[in-house]
Design an enzyme around this catalytic site. Structure first.
Site, PDB file in Angstrom:
ATOM      1  N   LYS A  12       0.856  -1.200   0.000  1.00 39.22           N
ATOM      2  CA  LYS A  12       0.000   0.000   0.000  1.00 39.22           C
ATOM      3  C   LYS A  12       0.884   1.239   0.000  1.00 39.22           C
ATOM      4  CE  LYS A  12      -3.919   1.861   2.735  1.00 39.22           C
ATOM      5  NZ  LYS A  12      -4.749   1.636   3.946  1.00 39.22           N
ATOM      6  N   SER A  24      -9.760   1.508   2.995  1.00 42.88           N
ATOM      7  CA  SER A  24      -8.921   2.314   2.138  1.00 42.88           C
ATOM      8  C   SER A  24      -7.855   1.517   1.376  1.00 42.88           C
ATOM      9  CB  SER A  24      -8.217   3.382   2.989  1.00 42.88           C
ATOM     10  OG  SER A  24      -7.320   2.777   3.904  1.00 42.88           O
ATOM     11  N   SER A  60      -9.884  -0.817   7.206  1.00 43.92           N
ATOM     12  CA  SER A  60      -9.308  -0.692   5.856  1.00 43.92           C
ATOM     13  C   SER A  60      -8.549  -1.895   5.318  1.00 43.92           C
ATOM     14  CB  SER A  60      -8.396   0.520   5.800  1.00 43.92           C
ATOM     15  OG  SER A  60      -9.180   1.660   5.639  1.00 43.92           O
TER      16      SER A  60
END
Ligand code: GLN
Length: 491
Positions: A72, A147, A171
């Protein structure tokens, strides 16, 4: 090549160690697919594919076997663009690497690329990225969740064997659920936050997103392997080593179902059906299902959306146009700050900064922040009471399946509802895993298992037994039509 794609990461690592698969072939298979990403999952790929021999051990002998990992874009990697999907960090090249990324590389999982996300991890659909939304490979008109949406979409579509994300209020678990994957949010403190760009520091945790429970356990084991990280004051040694799950039964396990989180009106009927069927499986496997109440959990969202913005408003004060990334052209210092922040932050981040600053302002501090902290304590106490009676607590992961792109972007409160079932565990700092439990109208539905602090091995074991009984098929996501078109075009 397609054979390589069928392998779980754990199996691929095993074959590499047995000298039956070359790490180079593995890396180049995924690298080629990542280059043809048409979901918006990746924000950055290196010019050269990872050599597969980063780190201390040679990939063939390293525990993770050279199986590359998608990261990420919230993790700092030395000399590598790191934006947290924000314009304000455009052009930022960190001078150091996050502990999580470093540990994975030295265990034999080099970084494949950086994945898309909601800006500063604020969101539940990946639509808050400054660099565009991500599509869900199960249905390209739908969101992958957020997210960590890029990390989830990449693994589901077979663009990456596995990935890491971060979870502040859901997330990791929610995008894993919406993409048919396994996502583990570890106990707060289990994984080092060093080099992970801060959103809400008392919540943020790094964890794996993977095709199956064994992959998640393997990646989690490598993340915690070095023990406490002296660079993160809140990191601690896991009391026990992470065990790879093997048990196929749940005999004697006491499983608590939380009516507040599984029967609420917000939970879609299709989610309730899949959840109910999974409870049936648990009983078939020998688990004892009983009801436990978490009476304050329904106030979790309200508390979270005061506390997380409060912490975010403090953490994001550092982006001033002087130290990192974007700098607006302006004469005096104050307008440089103002213009940089006005241009650099997106609407959701600005909303959180305003909410958080307001909640922390002197006249309102007690009314909002103080009260939300008390709710946080109550929720932690609810869990403690539940764990007097049961070994694990189970709930749906998300009240709904993947929703349509654009469906909730004009309604922040509808968007926040996506976190209804995941936020209580984050407030209490507990480990929780989401596994795919079935489909509703062709879309994956997640099942969440929460345990006591540091009981990761136990929830992984429960998840493993249940996963085997459910036998979820992820393959349709890899054959998603848009991707198939791209594959044909590339030939
Ligand atoms: N969706 C939640 C939020 O927007 C959680 C995000 C996260 O876990 N990073 O705050």
């Amino acid at each position: 090549m397609s054979d390589v794609l069928e392998l779980s990461a754990a199996r691929a690592a095993e074959l590499v160690r047995a000298r039956e698969l070359s790490p180079g072939e593995l890396v180049s298979t995924y690298r080629e697919r990542a280059e043809r990403d048409d979901l918006g999952a990746f924000l950055w790929l290196p010019d050269e594919p990872p050599a597969g021999d980063d780190g201390a051990a040679t990939p063939s002998d390293a525990p993770l076997g050279g199986v590359p990992v998608a990261v990420k874009d919230i993790f700092c990697v030395e000399g590598t663009p790191t934006t947290a999907a924000s314009r304000i960090l455009a052009g930022y090249l960190p001078p150091y690497t996050a502990t999580a990324v470093e540990r994975l590389a030295s265990a034999g999982a080099p970084m494949l690329g950086k994945t898309n996300m909601d800006e500063f991890a604020m969101g539940s659909s990946n639509e808050n990225s400054a660099y565009g939304s991500v599509r869900n490979p199960w249905d390209r008109e739908r969101v992958p969740g957020g997210s960590s949406g890029g990390s989830a979409a990449a693994v589901a579509a077979g663009l990456a064997p596995w990935s890491i994300g971060t979870d502040t209020g859901g997330s990791i678990r929610q995008p894993a659920a919406l993409c048919g994957l396994v996502g583990l949010k570890p106990t707060y403190g289990a994984v080092s936050r060093y080099g992970m760009i801060a959103f809400a520091s008392s919540f943020d945790q790094c964890g794996p997103i993977a095709r199956d429970v064994t992959d998640a356990a393997l990646l989690f084991g490598a993340l915690v392997a070095g023990g406490r990280d002296p660079c993160d004051a809140t990191s601690i040694d896991l009391p026990e080593a992470v065990e790879l799950p093997t048990a196929e039964r749940l005999d004697g396990m006491r499983v608590g179902v939380v009516p507040e989180l599984s029967e609420a009106a917000a939970i879609e009927p299709g989610v309730k059906d899949v959840f109910g069927a999974a409870l049936g499986r648990i009983e078939e496997l020998g688990g004892a299902v009983e009801e436990v109440s978490l009476p304050h959990s329904e106030h979790g969202l309200s508390a979270y959306y005061v506390l997380a913005p409060a912490e975010a408003s403090a953490n994001l004060a550092r982006y001033d146009g002087v130290r990192f990334g974007l700098r607006a052209e302006e004469g005096d210092l104050l307008s440089l700050y103002e213009r940089t922040r006005a241009e650099g932050f997106g609407p959701e981040v600005k909303r959180r900064i305003m909410l958080g600053t307001y909640a922390l302002s002197s006249g309102y501090y007690e009314a909002y922040y103080g009260r939300a902290q008390r709710v946080r304590t109550k929720i932690a106490e609810d869990f403690a009471a539940a764990f007097e009676r049961v070994d694990v607590v189970v709930t749906p992961t998300s009240p709904s399946a993947a929703f349509r792109l654009g469906e909730r972007t004009d309604d922040p409160l509808a968007m926040y509802m996506a976190d209804y079932c995941t936020v209580p565990m984050s407030l209490a700092g507990l480990p929780a895993i989401s596994i795919p439990a079935g489909l509703s109208d062709g879309l994956p539905i997640g099942f969440q298992i929460t345990g006591r602090a540091f009981s990761e091995s136990r929830i992984l074991a429960a998840a493993y037994a249940l996963e085997r009984a459910i036998d979820f098929d992820l393959a349709p996501a890899r054959r998603a039509p848009g991707f198939a078109r791209a594959e044909v075009a590339a030939r």
